[in-house]
Enzyme design. Structure first.
Site, short mmCIF file in Angstrom:
data_model
loop_
_atom_site.label_atom_id
_atom_site.label_comp_id
_atom_site.label_asym_id
_atom_site.label_seq_id
_atom_site.Cartn_x
_atom_site.Cartn_y
_atom_site.Cartn_z
N HIS A 7 42.06 37.02 35.88
CA HIS A 7 42.77 37.99 35.53
C HIS A 7 44.49 37.52 35.88
CE1 HIS A 7 42.23 38.74 39.87
NE2 HIS A 7 43.47 38.89 39.96
N HIS A 79 50.72 37.03 39.73
CA HIS A 79 49.92 36.01 40.05
C HIS A 79 48.83 35.78 38.91
CE1 HIS A 79 47.39 39.05 42.20
NE2 HIS A 79 46.44 38.47 41.77
N GLU A 130 45.77 32.78 42.56
CA GLU A 130 44.74 33.24 43.25
C GLU A 130 43.54 32.46 42.95
OE1 GLU A 130 43.67 37.43 42.73
OE2 GLU A 130 42.50 37.47 44.07
CO CO Z 1 44.46 39.30 41.71
#
Ligand code: CO
Length: 134
Positions: A7, A79, A130
């Site tokens: 994502h 992020h 991440e």
């Molecule tokens: Co995230």
């Protein structure tokens, strides 16, 4: 080492307004809001055919995204999340390569119930990364 883009996360000051933009203006499929007190955020996922967008609204003054929103009042990309097969192997490799893992270096359970780690933006082209074990 890197797998799929899981994502892209966008921090927003008003998650209801942001969800309406994606649902109504852009015609996307959106999930319900989920409060994640452990992470200091409320999340909504926008489901796209090939990946997801994670909308993040701060929950409480101690939220890790509160400072980001002070600097970016309208919201912004916060992020990107990449999948890895083995998060411990990925972490150990990154540390050997000289990259900085945020926090105590131990994976935490993220928004999808899977272990995640965050990497220092200064080591990754100015972008908070991440990693999620897929
Ligand atoms: Co995230």
């Amino acid at each position: 080492m890197l797998g799929r883009l899981n994502h892209v996360a966008i921090a927003v000051p008003d998650i209801k307004a942001a969800t309406a933009v994606y649902r109504d203006t852009l015609g996307a499929t959106v999930t319900d809001e989920v409060q994640q007190p452990d992470h200091g955020v409320t999340t909504v996922f926008i489901e796209l055919p090939n990946t997801k967008i994670e909308l993040l609204e701060p929950m409480g003054a101690e939220s890790p995204i509160a400072k980001f929103l002070e600097r970016n009042g309208n919201g912004g990309i916060h992020h990107v999340c990449y999948e890895v097969e083995d998060i411990i192997a990925a972490r150990d490799r990154l540390i050997r390569e000289g990259a900085r893992v945020l926090g105590d270096g131990e994976p935490k359970i993220g928004a999808h119930g899977k272990p995640v780690l965050f990497l220092h933006p200064k080591d990754f082209c100015g972008t908070l990364v991440e990693l999620e074990e897929a």
